[in-house]
Design an enzyme around this catalytic site. Sequence first.
Site, mmCIF file in Angstrom:
data_model
loop_
_atom_site.group_PDB
_atom_site.id
_atom_site.type_symbol
_atom_site.label_atom_id
_atom_site.label_comp_id
_atom_site.label_asym_id
_atom_site.label_seq_id
_atom_site.Cartn_x
_atom_site.Cartn_y
_atom_site.Cartn_z
ATOM 1 C CG HIS A 84 -0.149 -0.225 2.602
ATOM 2 N ND1 HIS A 84 0.675 0.715 3.022
ATOM 3 C CD2 HIS A 84 -0.390 -1.332 3.197
ATOM 4 C CE1 HIS A 84 1.014 0.276 4.150
ATOM 5 N NE2 HIS A 84 0.540 -1.173 4.597
ATOM 6 N N GLY B 112 1.829 3.068 2.357
ATOM 7 C CA GLY B 112 2.922 3.147 3.306
ATOM 8 C C GLY B 112 4.329 2.376 2.711
ATOM 9 C CG HIS B 113 4.519 -1.619 2.030
ATOM 10 N ND1 HIS B 113 2.818 -2.087 1.763
ATOM 11 C CD2 HIS B 113 4.986 -2.345 2.952
ATOM 12 C CE1 HIS B 113 2.722 -2.837 2.786
ATOM 13 N NE2 HIS B 113 4.118 -3.147 3.422
ATOM 14 N N GLY C 273 9.390 1.365 8.437
ATOM 15 C CA GLY C 273 8.106 2.213 8.801
ATOM 16 C C GLY C 273 8.063 2.264 10.398
ATOM 17 C CE LYS D 254 0.031 0.187 11.497
ATOM 18 N NZ LYS D 254 0.650 -1.240 11.514
ATOM 19 C CB SER E 169 -2.309 -1.541 8.652
ATOM 20 O OG SER E 169 -2.222 -3.058 8.861
#
Length: 280
Positions: A34, A36-37, A147, A149, A185
């Site tokens: 997604h 984020g990656h 990340g 996260k 996520s």
Amino acid sequence: MKLVHTVEEAQAAVTAVRSEGLSIGLVPTMGALHEGHITLVRRAREQCGFVVVSVFVNPTQFGPNEDFDKYPRTLDADADKCREAGVDLVFAPSASEMYPEGFDSWVDVNGPTQVLEGLSRPIHFRGVTTVCTKLFNITGADYAFFGKKDYQQLVVIRKMVHDLNAHVQVVPVDTVREPDGLAMSSRNRYLSPEERQAALVLSKSLAAARDAYQSGQRDTQAIQLLVENLIKAEPLARIDYVAVVDSETLQPIGNIERLAVVLLAVRVGATRLIDNTELI
Ligand code: PAF
């Protein structure tokens, strides 16, 4: 972009690159990529001459009752996203390629693995540190992008790299959020529309913690209570843990005197979500 499935092919690809003097950046992932990656990939692209993305749903980091079987596997779509983002090499091995018969070596980090996620998921970090060590060795990465996260994972990997004098430099990258604040996520796709709405309580409670800190609150118990009460007010959410801890050791503290982080794990319906914020 090259897509390879064996250790030998991945090693051959990076050996050729190294002889050209290019720096190698690794973005380790379990796929289901997604934004984020892709942000990690962009950071790697800015910084490195050659970018490798690993796509591997690592069985050794899942406990017996966790979501290994249902974890999304979307290699074709992941490869397309990597191509678009300018990745040079995707390494997508099978489990038997990474853990062939007779495999019997593990990387175990103490300290920051013994708290929080480590308590709920006893074998998780051993799987993560072992697979990351293998990925660092296979790719010869100069930089690896993680990340924030997965804050505890980042702390554990940094400690491992420091303690074992690994060649790689760990580059932390800020969490990417949906416009309404939900941290991106791969597990968000498990949420029903009602749960998706309820999951906003994670980022909202963290924002409240940050506001309290910025207004002068330094008592970790008070910040923890504030976050817990906000989450408890959401009927679909169940707290696994809320902790306000030192950002390097992840150990509990009383008053905040240096960088602290609020970490939380919350079940929304059947989905366990984690999120965090540094108190700055
Ligand atoms: O964060 C993840 O996706 C995984 O834990 C990692 C770092 C790719 C290791 O399997």
